[in-house]
Design an enzyme around this catalytic site. Structure first.
Site, PDB file in Angstrom:
ATOM      1  N   HIS A 138       0.839  -1.198   0.000  1.00  0.00           N
ATOM      2  CA  HIS A 138       0.000   0.000   0.000  1.00  0.00           C
ATOM      3  C   HIS A 138       0.873   1.246   0.000  1.00  0.00           C
ATOM      4  O   HIS A 138       2.089   1.175   0.200  1.00  0.00           O
ATOM      5  CB  HIS A 138      -0.902   0.032   1.237  1.00  0.00           C
ATOM      6  N   LYS A 142      -0.458   4.629   4.665  1.00  0.00           N
ATOM      7  CA  LYS A 142      -1.365   3.676   5.312  1.00  0.00           C
ATOM      8  C   LYS A 142      -0.835   3.312   6.691  1.00  0.00           C
ATOM      9  O   LYS A 142       0.334   2.988   6.856  1.00  0.00           O
ATOM     10  CB  LYS A 142      -1.538   2.413   4.469  1.00  0.00           C
TER      11      LYS A 142
END
Length: 241
Positions: A138, A142
Site C-alpha cells: 500500500h 497507510k
C-alpha cells in the site's frame, strides 16, 4: 437520501464526489475538528441523514460506531485496524437497533477475491507439500500493516481448512492504492493469485453501495456476505434502465 461523511480524508472525499450516483445527498461532514471522540455525531447534527460512510482512523472507529448507533444512523464502515473491537461495535449496533456493514476492504473485486482465495486454500489444504504465503503493498501513508485485507485473506484461508503456516508480509511505498497476493509453493511449482487496485474509486463505490443497502435494516453485516446480493440488485437496475 441524506448521507454523512465521517472522516474527510481521501476516501471520505471520494465518497462525497460519487455520492450522487447512488442516490445520496451529502448533508453532514465530520472530521477531527468537529468530531473528537465521536462527540460531534449527535441526533441534531445528523438530522436529515439516512446513512453514514465512516473512513476515519483505527482509534476513532469504535467511538464513531457507538455514536452513530446511538443516534439511530445506519453506516458503512471502512476504517481498518480495529478488528479486535468488533464485539463491542456489534453490541453497540444491536443496542441502537440500527444496521452496519463493515469491511476490511470495500472493493467488490477484493471481496470476490476473498472467496477465490478461500476455495484455493481448501484445495491446497489437502496437498501437504504446498506451503502458503500472503503479501500486500500500500501507499506509504497507510497506518496499519499488515492490512486488514491481508489478515482477512489469511483468516478465510484458515477457516477453509488450511491449517499450516501462512507467511504474511507487507510493503509500504509511494502512492500504491493496494495490491494483495496469496500463493502456494512446492518443489514442483508455484501458484499465485493477485488482486491489484487501480484507484480508490472501487473502494468508495463499494462503500456507497453498502450504505444504500443498509438503510432501514437492522444488524451487523460483513460486506463479503452481501456483495453478491448488491451485484444482482445493481445489474437488475441497469437492465431495467
Amino acid at each position: 437520501m441524506g448521507l454523512a461523511i465521517v472522516g474527510c480524508g481521501k476516501m471520505g472525499r471520494m465518497c462525497e464526489a460519487l455520492a450522487g450516483e447512488y442516490g445520496f445527498e451529502v448533508r453532514a461532514r465530520f472530521d477531527g475538528a468537529n468530531n473528537a471522540s465521536g462527540a460531534g455525531l449527535t441526533r441534531d447534527a445528523l438530522r436529515g441523514v439516512d446513512a453514514a460512510v465512516e473512513f476515519s482512523e483505527p482509534r476513532a472507529a469504535v467511538g464513531n460506531i457507538r455514536a452513530l448507533a446511538a443516534a439511530g444512523i445506519c453506516a458503512a464502515v471502512g476504517t481498518t485496524g480495529w478488528s479486535e473491537e468488533l464485539v463491542a461495535a456489534r453490541e453497540a449496533v444491536v443496542r441502537g437497533g440500527t444496521g452496519l456493514v463493515w469491511a476490511a476492504n470495500f472493493s467488490v473485486g477484493v471481496n470476490l477475491f476473498l472467496q477465490i482465495a478461500a476455495c484455493a486454500a481448501e484445495l491446497f489444504a489437502k496437498q501437504r507439500e504446498y506451503e502458503a504465503w500472503g503479501w500486500e503493498m500500500h501507499h506509504s501513508a497507510k497506518k496499519d500493516a499488515p492490512s486488514g485485507t491481508l489478515k482477512k485473506l489469511a483468516e478465510e484461508m484458515r477457516a477453509r481448512g488450511y491449517d499450516r503456516r501462512i507467511d504474511l508480509s507487507s510493503s509500504r511505498a509511494g502512492a500504491v492504492p493496494g495490491t494483495h497476493e496469496i500463493g502456494f509453493d512446492s518443489l514442483g511449482d508455484t501458484i499465485t493469485l493477485r488482486h491489484t487496485a487501480r484507484s480508490r474509486e472501487g473502494f468508495a463505490r463499494g462503500a456507497l453501495q453498502a450504505a444504500r443497502w443498509v438503510v432501514g435494516k437492522q444488524g451487523f453485516f460483513e460486506f463479503r456476505e452481501i456483495v453478491c446480493e448488491l451485484c444482482e440488485v445493481d445489474f437488475a437496475g441497469a437492465a431495467k434502465a
